[in-house]
Scaffold this motif. Structure first.
Motif, PDB file in Angstrom:
ATOM      1  N   MET A   1       0.844  -1.182   0.000  1.00  0.00           N
ATOM      2  CA  MET A   1       0.000   0.000   0.000  1.00  0.00           C
ATOM      3  C   MET A   1       0.889   1.245   0.000  1.00  0.00           C
ATOM      4  O   MET A   1       1.870   1.334   0.725  1.00  0.00           O
ATOM      5  CB  MET A   1      -0.903  -0.012   1.225  1.00  0.00           C
ATOM      6  CG  MET A   1      -1.885   1.103   1.236  1.00  0.00           C
ATOM      7  SD  MET A   1      -3.070   0.813   2.567  1.00  0.00           S
ATOM      8  CE  MET A   1      -3.660   2.439   2.795  1.00  0.00           C
ATOM      9  N   ALA A   2       0.562   2.204  -0.817  1.00  0.00           N
ATOM     10  CA  ALA A   2       1.353   3.436  -0.932  1.00  0.00           C
ATOM     11  C   ALA A   2       1.139   4.335   0.279  1.00  0.00           C
ATOM     12  O   ALA A   2       0.094   4.296   0.930  1.00  0.00           O
ATOM     13  CB  ALA A   2       0.961   4.182  -2.200  1.00  0.00           C
ATOM     14  N   ALA A   3       2.164   5.128   0.570  1.00  0.00           N
ATOM     15  CA  ALA A   3       2.044   6.108   1.655  1.00  0.00           C
ATOM     16  C   ALA A   3       0.971   7.125   1.304  1.00  0.00           C
ATOM     17  O   ALA A   3       0.774   7.467   0.145  1.00  0.00           O
ATOM     18  CB  ALA A   3       3.378   6.801   1.878  1.00  0.00           C
ATOM     19  N   GLU A   4       0.287   7.611   2.324  1.00  0.00           N
ATOM     20  CA  GLU A   4      -0.785   8.581   2.066  1.00  0.00           C
ATOM     21  C   GLU A   4      -0.194   9.927   1.675  1.00  0.00           C
ATOM     22  O   GLU A   4       0.878  10.315   2.136  1.00  0.00           O
ATOM     23  CB  GLU A   4      -1.690   8.720   3.280  1.00  0.00           C
ATOM     24  CG  GLU A   4      -1.042   9.382   4.461  1.00  0.00           C
ATOM     25  CD  GLU A   4      -1.932   9.408   5.687  1.00  0.00           C
ATOM     26  OE1 GLU A   4      -1.816  10.365   6.444  1.00  0.00           O
ATOM     27  OE2 GLU A   4      -2.720   8.477   5.881  1.00  0.00           O
ATOM     28  N   PRO A   5      -0.885  10.664   0.813  1.00  0.00           N
ATOM     29  CA  PRO A   5      -0.445  12.008   0.434  1.00  0.00           C
ATOM     30  C   PRO A   5      -0.425  12.943   1.644  1.00  0.00           C
ATOM     31  O   PRO A   5      -1.195  12.772   2.589  1.00  0.00           O
ATOM     32  CB  PRO A   5      -1.498  12.467  -0.574  1.00  0.00           C
ATOM     33  CG  PRO A   5      -2.179  11.224  -1.024  1.00  0.00           C
ATOM     34  CD  PRO A   5      -2.088  10.252   0.107  1.00  0.00           C
ATOM     35  N   ARG A   6       0.449  13.934   1.604  1.00  0.00           N
ATOM     36  CA  ARG A   6       0.553  14.902   2.706  1.00  0.00           C
ATOM     37  C   ARG A   6      -0.758  15.627   2.962  1.00  0.00           C
ATOM     38  O   ARG A   6      -1.089  15.967   4.094  1.00  0.00           O
ATOM     39  CB  ARG A   6       1.667  15.906   2.416  1.00  0.00           C
ATOM     40  CG  ARG A   6       3.042  15.326   2.626  1.00  0.00           C
ATOM     41  CD  ARG A   6       4.072  16.339   2.275  1.00  0.00           C
ATOM     42  NE  ARG A   6       4.110  16.373   0.811  1.00  0.00           N
ATOM     43  CZ  ARG A   6       5.134  16.755   0.092  1.00  0.00           C
ATOM     44  NH1 ARG A   6       6.211  17.187   0.676  1.00  0.00           N
ATOM     45  NH2 ARG A   6       5.106  16.724  -1.211  1.00  0.00           N
ATOM     46  N   SER A   7      -1.528  15.899   1.903  1.00  0.00           N
ATOM     47  CA  SER A   7      -2.785  16.632   2.082  1.00  0.00           C
ATOM     48  C   SER A   7      -3.792  15.827   2.904  1.00  0.00           C
ATOM     49  O   SER A   7      -4.623  16.403   3.611  1.00  0.00           O
ATOM     50  CB  SER A   7      -3.384  17.026   0.733  1.00  0.00           C
ATOM     51  OG  SER A   7      -3.579  15.883  -0.070  1.00  0.00           O
ATOM     52  N   VAL A   8      -3.731  14.505   2.839  1.00  0.00           N
ATOM     53  CA  VAL A   8      -4.622  13.675   3.655  1.00  0.00           C
ATOM     54  C   VAL A   8      -4.283  13.871   5.126  1.00  0.00           C
ATOM     55  O   VAL A   8      -5.169  14.102   5.956  1.00  0.00           O
ATOM     56  CB  VAL A   8      -4.518  12.183   3.259  1.00  0.00           C
ATOM     57  CG1 VAL A   8      -5.248  11.295   4.256  1.00  0.00           C
ATOM     58  CG2 VAL A   8      -5.072  11.966   1.859  1.00  0.00           C
ATOM     59  N   LYS A   9      -2.998  13.829   5.460  1.00  0.00           N
ATOM     60  CA  LYS A   9      -2.575  14.044   6.849  1.00  0.00           C
ATOM     61  C   LYS A   9      -2.982  15.439   7.321  1.00  0.00           C
ATOM     62  O   LYS A   9      -3.492  15.607   8.432  1.00  0.00           O
ATOM     63  CB  LYS A   9      -1.069  13.867   6.966  1.00  0.00           C
ATOM     64  CG  LYS A   9      -0.564  13.992   8.372  1.00  0.00           C
ATOM     65  CD  LYS A   9       0.930  13.752   8.458  1.00  0.00           C
ATOM     66  CE  LYS A   9       1.390  13.907   9.885  1.00  0.00           C
ATOM     67  NZ  LYS A   9       2.832  13.727  10.024  1.00  0.00           N
ATOM     68  N   SER A  10      -2.792  16.440   6.456  1.00  0.00           N
ATOM     69  CA  SER A  10      -3.151  17.812   6.813  1.00  0.00           C
ATOM     70  C   SER A  10      -4.647  17.949   7.052  1.00  0.00           C
ATOM     71  O   SER A  10      -5.086  18.622   7.988  1.00  0.00           O
ATOM     72  CB  SER A  10      -2.692  18.769   5.712  1.00  0.00           C
ATOM     73  OG  SER A  10      -3.057  20.091   6.012  1.00  0.00           O
ATOM     74  N   THR A  11      -5.454  17.319   6.222  1.00  0.00           N
ATOM     75  CA  THR A  11      -6.908  17.370   6.393  1.00  0.00           C
ATOM     76  C   THR A  11      -7.321  16.700   7.699  1.00  0.00           C
ATOM     77  O   THR A  11      -8.191  17.198   8.412  1.00  0.00           O
ATOM     78  CB  THR A  11      -7.620  16.726   5.193  1.00  0.00           C
ATOM     79  OG1 THR A  11      -7.363  17.519   4.038  1.00  0.00           O
ATOM     80  CG2 THR A  11      -9.127  16.637   5.396  1.00  0.00           C
ATOM     81  N   LEU A  12      -6.681  15.581   8.037  1.00  0.00           N
ATOM     82  CA  LEU A  12      -6.990  14.916   9.302  1.00  0.00           C
ATOM     83  C   LEU A  12      -6.633  15.805  10.491  1.00  0.00           C
ATOM     84  O   LEU A  12      -7.356  15.842  11.486  1.00  0.00           O
ATOM     85  CB  LEU A  12      -6.237  13.586   9.402  1.00  0.00           C
ATOM     86  CG  LEU A  12      -6.775  12.454   8.535  1.00  0.00           C
ATOM     87  CD1 LEU A  12      -5.802  11.287   8.527  1.00  0.00           C
ATOM     88  CD2 LEU A  12      -8.146  12.017   9.005  1.00  0.00           C
ATOM     89  N   GLU A  13      -5.508  16.523  10.395  1.00  0.00           N
ATOM     90  CA  GLU A  13      -5.060  17.381  11.501  1.00  0.00           C
ATOM     91  C   GLU A  13      -5.895  18.652  11.635  1.00  0.00           C
ATOM     92  O   GLU A  13      -6.216  19.084  12.732  1.00  0.00           O
ATOM     93  CB  GLU A  13      -3.592  17.747  11.310  1.00  0.00           C
ATOM     94  CG  GLU A  13      -2.652  16.566  11.483  1.00  0.00           C
ATOM     95  CD  GLU A  13      -1.221  16.883  11.078  1.00  0.00           C
ATOM     96  OE1 GLU A  13      -0.959  17.979  10.538  1.00  0.00           O
ATOM     97  OE2 GLU A  13      -0.361  16.012  11.299  1.00  0.00           O
ATOM     98  N   THR A  14      -6.239  19.288  10.507  1.00  0.00           N
ATOM     99  CA  THR A  14      -6.917  20.588  10.547  1.00  0.00           C
ATOM    100  C   THR A  14      -8.430  20.488  10.381  1.00  0.00           C
ATOM    101  O   THR A  14      -9.137  21.460  10.625  1.00  0.00           O
ATOM    102  CB  THR A  14      -6.388  21.511   9.436  1.00  0.00           C
ATOM    103  OG1 THR A  14      -6.734  20.951   8.161  1.00  0.00           O
ATOM    104  CG2 THR A  14      -4.882  21.704   9.542  1.00  0.00           C
TER     105      THR A  14
END
Length: 80
Positions: A1-14
Motif C-alpha cells: 500500500m502506498a504512503a498517504e499524500p501529505r494533504s490527507v494528513k493535513s486534512t486529518l489534523e486541521t
C-alpha cells in the motif's frame, strides 16, 4: 500500500479541505496533486478523508488538447 499524500494528513489534523502542491506520489509514480475534504459523522467528528487524485500528465494533456482544437489560432488556455 502506498504512503498517504501529505494533504490527507493535513486534512486529518486541521479538519479543513485542502488542495495540495504537486508531490511525487508512490501510488502512481508520478507528480500528482490531491483535493481532500474531511468526512464527518452526524456529530461532526472526523471519520475519514475523501481524496481526489489529480494527475499532472492527464491535466496537461487535457489543457493542451483544447488548444489543438483551434488549429492555427493563437488562443491559449491554462488553469490559474
Amino acid at each position: 500500500m502506498a504512503a498517504e499524500p501529505r494533504s490527507v494528513k493535513s486534512t486529518l489534523e486541521t479538519e479543513q479541505s485542502q488542495f495540495s502542491d504537486l508531490e511525487y506520489y508512490a501510488g502512481n509514480g508520478n507528480l500528482t496533486a490531491f483535493l481532500t475534504a474531511p468526512l464527518l459523522d452526524e456529530r461532526g467528528s472526523i471519520i475519514g478523508v475523501y481524496a481526489i487524485e489529480v494527475r499532472l500528465g492527464s491535466l496537461l494533456n487535457t489543457v493542451t488538447a483544447v488548444n489543438y482544437r483551434y488549429g492555427d489560432s493563437s488562443q491559449i488556455h491554462y488553469l490559474v
